[in-house]
Design an enzyme around this catalytic site. Structure first.
Site, mmCIF file in Angstrom:
data_model
loop_
_atom_site.group_PDB
_atom_site.id
_atom_site.type_symbol
_atom_site.label_atom_id
_atom_site.label_comp_id
_atom_site.label_asym_id
_atom_site.label_seq_id
_atom_site.Cartn_x
_atom_site.Cartn_y
_atom_site.Cartn_z
ATOM 1 N N LYS A 75 -25.869 -20.161 19.684
ATOM 2 C CA LYS A 75 -26.083 -19.927 21.177
ATOM 3 C C LYS A 75 -25.802 -18.543 21.545
ATOM 4 O O LYS A 75 -25.139 -17.926 20.748
ATOM 5 C CB LYS A 75 -25.909 -21.138 22.111
ATOM 6 C CG LYS A 75 -26.274 -22.376 21.722
ATOM 7 C CD LYS A 75 -27.672 -22.700 21.753
ATOM 8 C CE LYS A 75 -28.505 -22.728 23.051
ATOM 9 N NZ LYS A 75 -29.731 -22.864 22.794
ATOM 10 N N HIS A 93 -33.274 -15.710 21.378
ATOM 11 C CA HIS A 93 -34.136 -15.967 22.369
ATOM 12 C C HIS A 93 -34.589 -14.399 23.023
ATOM 13 O O HIS A 93 -34.372 -14.152 24.206
ATOM 14 C CB HIS A 93 -33.381 -16.517 23.476
ATOM 15 C CG HIS A 93 -33.371 -18.043 22.973
ATOM 16 N ND1 HIS A 93 -34.430 -18.859 22.402
ATOM 17 C CD2 HIS A 93 -32.278 -18.797 22.793
ATOM 18 C CE1 HIS A 93 -33.601 -20.070 22.191
ATOM 19 N NE2 HIS A 93 -32.585 -20.125 22.385
ATOM 20 N N GLY A 198 -45.145 -32.065 14.963
ATOM 21 C CA GLY A 198 -44.167 -31.288 14.755
ATOM 22 C C GLY A 198 -42.830 -31.849 14.351
ATOM 23 O O GLY A 198 -42.585 -33.251 14.608
#
Length: 358
Positions: A75, A93, A198
């Site tokens: 993260k 991200h 998926g």
């Protein structure tokens, strides 16, 4: 010698690890140097890494390591850092115009570091090399059903959650809650899974089938060009596992929330990308967390709760970490080589996005 440091995660409730002791040993056996930061939260005991030959360093000291180190994590990095000088591997991200993407990339530009974003670490066929998708779907479906059970029992919602030791412990608790809820329910919940083909969708479907629930399954051929998906309002639970792309139309809109005719009472957004301009569920703008897993969207007596946790696999950190580490190992073994398609493609993506800052 290729040197990798597994950093400690700073995100609250994050117990996963992209590297297991077994994978660390495999790297060491091939001549890699592996150091591991101490962490009280990581699902693997630090002694397991020490036993296979890793160098153990205090938490947060990766910043002081030489710049040739690959810094491996999951993260986000601490926001206090003004520049980034190392070669980072994690979920950044920052390549789909998420909130704060420019500020993050400016730090790499200032420090001369680089980012191998795991989301963009893909094969020549476009499939991600390593992903937590299966476990995200699995855990998201579990929480969605748990919250539906809570709604039936006292019109409440999950107030806080914590990681489970393993899948068996989670299954035992979920089966108990579901058995009690079925006694007061008119029928078993009707559940629609969007993006069922998926990894995420497969995990969600597997969990539901273990409970004896046969979900309605939608994929791109069922949703493309058909939004908003009014039919979704006729199900009790919606689990969104769809891949977020620029051409995805909204599945639901704010005006669909406060309607008394709506049957839908739980949404779990496994895809969970609320800050992206391509968010197919523009009915919320912030993620939920382990200590606040639910956002109650409805303003009338017709309940509608949202789960939008961006690290759902942390509900089962052990299984999800072992699986992810096994998937990632092959690519880590190619660090430093010049002919690895996945690493070259990820670096090209980083360089292309970085160039947009100029």
């Amino acid at each position: 010698m290729i040197r990798i440091c597994l950093r400690a995660e700073t995100k609250a409730f994050e117990k996963r690890s992209p590297l297991s002791p077994e994978s660390a040993k495999a790297l060491i056996d091939q001549g890699f140097h592996i150091c591991v930061e101490e962490s009280k939260e990581r699902c693997f005991d630090i002694e397991c890494f020490r036993d296979v030959g890793c160098t153990i360093i205090p938490s947060g000291t990766w910043i002081d390591l030489p710049s040739d180190f690959y810094i491996l994590g999951l993260k986000e990095l601490p926001e206090s850092l003004s520049k980034l000088t190392h070669k980072h591997i994690y979920f950044g991200h920052a390549f789909k115009e998420q909130v704060g993407w420019k500020q993050l990339l400016e730090k790499y530009k200032r420090g001369g570091g680089s980012l191998i974003d795991m989301e963009f670490l893909t094969s020549s066929e476009g499939r991600r090399v390593a992903a937590f998708g299966y476990w995200a779907g699995y855990c998201g479906a579990a929480l969605a059903v748990m919250n539906w059970c809570k709604q039936l029992s006292d019109r409440g919602f999950l107030s806080t959650i914590a990681s489970f030791k393993n899948r068996d412990v989670l299954s035992e608790e979920l089966n108990k809650q579901y058995a009690l809820a079925k006694k007061s329910a008119v029928s078993i919940p009707s559940i629609v899974v969007i993006g069922y083909k998926g990894r995420c969708g497969t995990g969600a479907t597997d969990l539901l089938q273990q409970l004896g629930i046969t979900p309605v399954l939608w994929d791109i051929e069922d949703t493309k060009g058909k939004g908003p998906l009014i039919e979704a309002l006729g199900h009790n639970i919606l689990i969104n596992c769809a891949l977020v792309t620029p051409d995805t139309e909204p599945f639901l809109l704010p005006e669909h929330i406060d309607t008394l005719e709506r049957k839908l009472s739980v949404i779990c957004d496994v895809s969970c990308d609320p800050t992206s301009p391509y968010n197919p569920l523009p009915i919320y703008s912030e993620t939920t967390t382990f200590n606040r897993p639910i956002q109650r969207l409805s303003k009338n007596e017709n309940l509608l709760d949202l789960i939008a946790i961006d690290h759902l696999p942390s509900l089962l950190p052990l299984e999800s970490s072992l699986d992810f580490s096994d998937q990632l190992l092959g690519t880590l073994l190619q660090l430093g080589q010049t002919d690895c398609y996945e690493l070259n493609a990820a670096n090209s993506t980083f360089q292309a996005v970085l160039a947009t800052l100029e």
